[in-house]
Design a protein around this motif. Structure first.
Motif, PDB file in Angstrom:
ATOM      1  N   PRO A  68       0.807  -1.230   0.000  1.00  0.00           N
ATOM      2  CA  PRO A  68       0.000   0.000   0.000  1.00  0.00           C
ATOM      3  C   PRO A  68       0.834   1.272   0.000  1.00  0.00           C
ATOM      4  O   PRO A  68       0.406   2.294  -0.553  1.00  0.00           O
ATOM      5  N   ALA A  69       2.027   1.210   0.593  1.00  0.00           N
ATOM      6  CA  ALA A  69       2.845   2.425   0.688  1.00  0.00           C
ATOM      7  C   ALA A  69       3.433   2.841  -0.649  1.00  0.00           C
ATOM      8  O   ALA A  69       3.730   4.023  -0.865  1.00  0.00           O
ATOM      9  N   VAL A  70       3.602   1.866  -1.570  1.00  0.00           N
ATOM     10  CA  VAL A  70       4.233   2.187  -2.860  1.00  0.00           C
ATOM     11  C   VAL A  70       3.241   2.166  -4.011  1.00  0.00           C
ATOM     12  O   VAL A  70       3.604   2.442  -5.163  1.00  0.00           O
ATOM     13  N   ALA A  71       1.968   1.813  -3.721  1.00  0.00           N
ATOM     14  CA  ALA A  71       0.978   1.693  -4.803  1.00  0.00           C
ATOM     15  C   ALA A  71       0.699   3.059  -5.421  1.00  0.00           C
ATOM     16  O   ALA A  71       0.152   3.938  -4.746  1.00  0.00           O
ATOM     17  N   PRO A  72       1.049   3.273  -6.689  1.00  0.00           N
ATOM     18  CA  PRO A  72       0.798   4.577  -7.308  1.00  0.00           C
ATOM     19  C   PRO A  72      -0.661   4.726  -7.745  1.00  0.00           C
ATOM     20  O   PRO A  72      -1.435   3.759  -7.733  1.00  0.00           O
ATOM     21  N   ALA A  73      -1.027   5.909  -8.137  1.00  0.00           N
ATOM     22  CA  ALA A  73      -2.398   6.184  -8.567  1.00  0.00           C
ATOM     23  C   ALA A  73      -2.815   5.279  -9.722  1.00  0.00           C
ATOM     24  O   ALA A  73      -3.970   4.863  -9.812  1.00  0.00           O
ATOM     25  N   GLN A 103      -3.137  11.493  -6.722  1.00  0.00           N
ATOM     26  CA  GLN A 103      -2.679  12.347  -7.831  1.00  0.00           C
ATOM     27  C   GLN A 103      -3.860  13.193  -8.317  1.00  0.00           C
ATOM     28  O   GLN A 103      -4.558  12.807  -9.260  1.00  0.00           O
ATOM     29  N   PRO A 104      -4.110  14.328  -7.703  1.00  0.00           N
ATOM     30  CA  PRO A 104      -5.299  15.128  -8.030  1.00  0.00           C
ATOM     31  C   PRO A 104      -5.369  15.587  -9.483  1.00  0.00           C
ATOM     32  O   PRO A 104      -6.479  15.883  -9.974  1.00  0.00           O
ATOM     33  N   ASP A 105      -4.245  15.658 -10.184  1.00  0.00           N
ATOM     34  CA  ASP A 105      -4.271  16.108 -11.580  1.00  0.00           C
ATOM     35  C   ASP A 105      -4.262  14.931 -12.557  1.00  0.00           C
ATOM     36  O   ASP A 105      -3.900  15.096 -13.727  1.00  0.00           O
ATOM     37  N   TYR A 106      -4.693  13.751 -12.093  1.00  0.00           N
ATOM     38  CA  TYR A 106      -4.667  12.526 -12.912  1.00  0.00           C
ATOM     39  C   TYR A 106      -5.882  12.536 -13.842  1.00  0.00           C
ATOM     40  O   TYR A 106      -6.992  12.129 -13.471  1.00  0.00           O
ATOM     41  N   ALA A 107      -5.695  12.999 -15.055  1.00  0.00           N
ATOM     42  CA  ALA A 107      -6.816  13.181 -15.994  1.00  0.00           C
ATOM     43  C   ALA A 107      -7.524  11.865 -16.288  1.00  0.00           C
ATOM     44  O   ALA A 107      -8.760  11.811 -16.368  1.00  0.00           O
TER      45      ALA A 107
END
Length: 501
Positions: A68-73, A103-107
């Protein structure tokens, strides 16, 4: 070879769409390192790409849960896609939102969340998601496309067309965007631009949907032969497309001078063979009360209970039924009603909205209402209910008013006409129904209820008579035009106005 080297080689295969080679290497890595996060995620991604969504969900979920600590968006995005694939929309929404928190800017994540919300008819929320996706990914065609679709759902066709134009500007090969652009432009009555868009869609990806839409536009342009070609190809690509097949039959009415009665009738029988015959085994005996003392239950089914020739002409008939003998049910496939809808609803004993309801469910509703005589008011015109009638939900079924010819259905018992619409000895052999000819005329006309200011006769001041035809151009055939020309030639100084929407 190290694990990193193996994964790099697998990724090269994966990006080149050599999925079986990539999958084999991912599995080799997992055989030695069962919880390797990248191998779990990427093997799950392949499973999702080939439609094994349950496997994909398990694999990507393991990758996220174990690390969980390394799971990216991106992992949460792919997990959400797999969850949607197995129909778990609630979990998918949570995964897409988790991706956006990381990642709030993840389109792509906003686009995926918007697509899910649109599927759930949370249209305003979906539009907000697509707006953010476009802001963060202005060069992505998919969010523009999805925004256009969402705006069309709300009837905002001009804005939808703008979004869809941006989508095809980014990706000129986006066939679905061209298809939907054609639909938006058609709703805006921009017939020629709509036809251009649908031509592009059909050239990129020939589909029954695109060719059916293009055929309708060709009819608007009075290019009947081209319309027929489109409809025939649409039916060929998808024989189950009953709407395209009905449109083919409608267009044949406008090609009466080049199509024989036998050909015309045969195509209607083909419609029944393709679309009615498979439904016959589902019919069950009717259990209507046969007591002669009770009131008959008559049902009318129409998509045109509104400001429309059918709505206007059926209104006085419904209003003037003898209520001591007849109970009137109306099954209305009108999403947004108007004053005519309200007037019709007030005249009916029972009003059933059926917009968006499946044909099977509508047929069961009619059975449950114990309708004795069911009347179709559309024939093979737009959004017709003939697949309801094909299920034979009422013991007596009649077609009337909306279509001037046979339906071709074995389940349709009668066709109401008159001596002019259905001349004796001419139409009878080209109808599956028994024709009942009403006296004088089959139309039931009353003047408009709205106050209309009446002025002096224009001919008195103009010095000539003016004739007018306010019809679709597709109805103006060469033979009809010749007849009009003869009338005008024989009435000095007369004029003819042709008006089409």
């Amino acid at each position: 070879m190290t694990v990193d080297q193996a994964l790099q080689r697998a990724l090269e295969h994966h990006r080149a769409n050599r999925l079986s080679q990539a999958e084999a290497i991912y599995r080799q890595v997992l055989a030695e390192h069962p919880n390797h996060p990248d191998a779990l995620h990427l093997l799950g991604l392949i499973a999702h790409q080939v439609g094994r969504h349950a496997d994909a969900r398990l694999l990507i979920d393991r990758a996220v849960a174990k690390h969980p600590a390394v799971a990216p968006a991106e992992w949460h995005l792919h997990l959400g896609a797999a969850q949607r694939g197995v129909g778990d929309d609630a979990s998918a929404e949570a995964s897409f939102r988790a991706a956006l928190r990381l990642q709030p800017d993840y389109a792509e994540a906003d686009n995926a969340l918007g697509h899910l919300l649109l599927h759930q008819q949370r249209v305003d929320e979906a539009i907000a998601c697509f707006g953010r996706a476009i802001a963060h990914g202005p060069n992505l065609a998919q969010p523009q496309f999805n925004l256009g679709v969402a705006l069309m759902v709300q009837g905002r066709y001009a804005e939808a067309a703008d979004a869809l134009r941006r989508a095809v500007g980014i990706d000129p090969g986006f066939a679905s965007a061209w298809l939907n652009l054609g639909g938006a432009l058609q709703a805006l009555r921009q017939v020629y631009d709509a036809a251009d868009a649908l031509e592009r869609a059909a050239a990129l990806e020939p589909s029954s949907l695109a060719l059916n839409g293009l055929g309708l536009l060709r009819l608007e342009e009075a290019r009947t032969d081209d319309a027929l070609a489109c409809f025939r190809r649409a039916v060929e690509l998808n024989p189950a497309n009953a709407d395209a097949h009905s449109n083919l039959l409608l267009a044949l009415n406008y090609a009466a001078e080049s199509v024989s009665g036998e050909e015309f009738f045969a195509e209607h029988l083909r419609w029944a063979e393709h679309h009615e015959r498979p439904l016959r085994p589902s019919r069950t005996p009717h259990t209507n009360d046969r007591s002669p003392q009770r009131r008959l239950r008559i049902g009318y089914v129409s998509p045109d209970f509104k400001q429309h020739p059918v709505g206007l002409h059926i209104a006085p008939a419904i209003a003037n039924h003898r209520r001591d003998q007849v109970e009137v049910f109306c099954y209305s496939d009108v999403a947004a009603g108007d004053d005519v809808t309200a007037r019709l609803q007030a005249s009916a004993d029972t009003w059933r909205p059926i917009s968006g309801v499946s044909d099977e469910r509508v047929a069961q509703l009619i059975r449950d209402d114990q309708i004795d005589i069911l009347i179709d008011l559309a024939g093979h015109t737009a959004r017709n209910p003939l697949l309801v009638f094909a299920r034979k939900p009422a013991p007596v079924q009649v077609t009337y008013l909306g279509y001037s010819a046979t339906t071709g259905l074995e389940a349709m018992d009668y066709l109401l006409g008159d001596a002019f619409l259905t001349p004796p000895g001419v139409h009878d052999r080209f109808a599956t129904e028994k024709i009942i000819r009403l006296p004088r005329t089959y139309l039931c006309y009353v003047p408009p209820v709205e106050p209309i200011e009446v002025g002096p006769l224009p001919a008195a001041s103009a010095g000539h008579v003016t004739f007018a035809s306010l019809n679709r151009l597709s109805k103006v055939t060469p033979r009809m035009f010749d007849a009009w020309a003869e009338i005008v030639r024989n009435i000095p100084r007369s004029r003819l106005i042709l008006h089409a929407g």
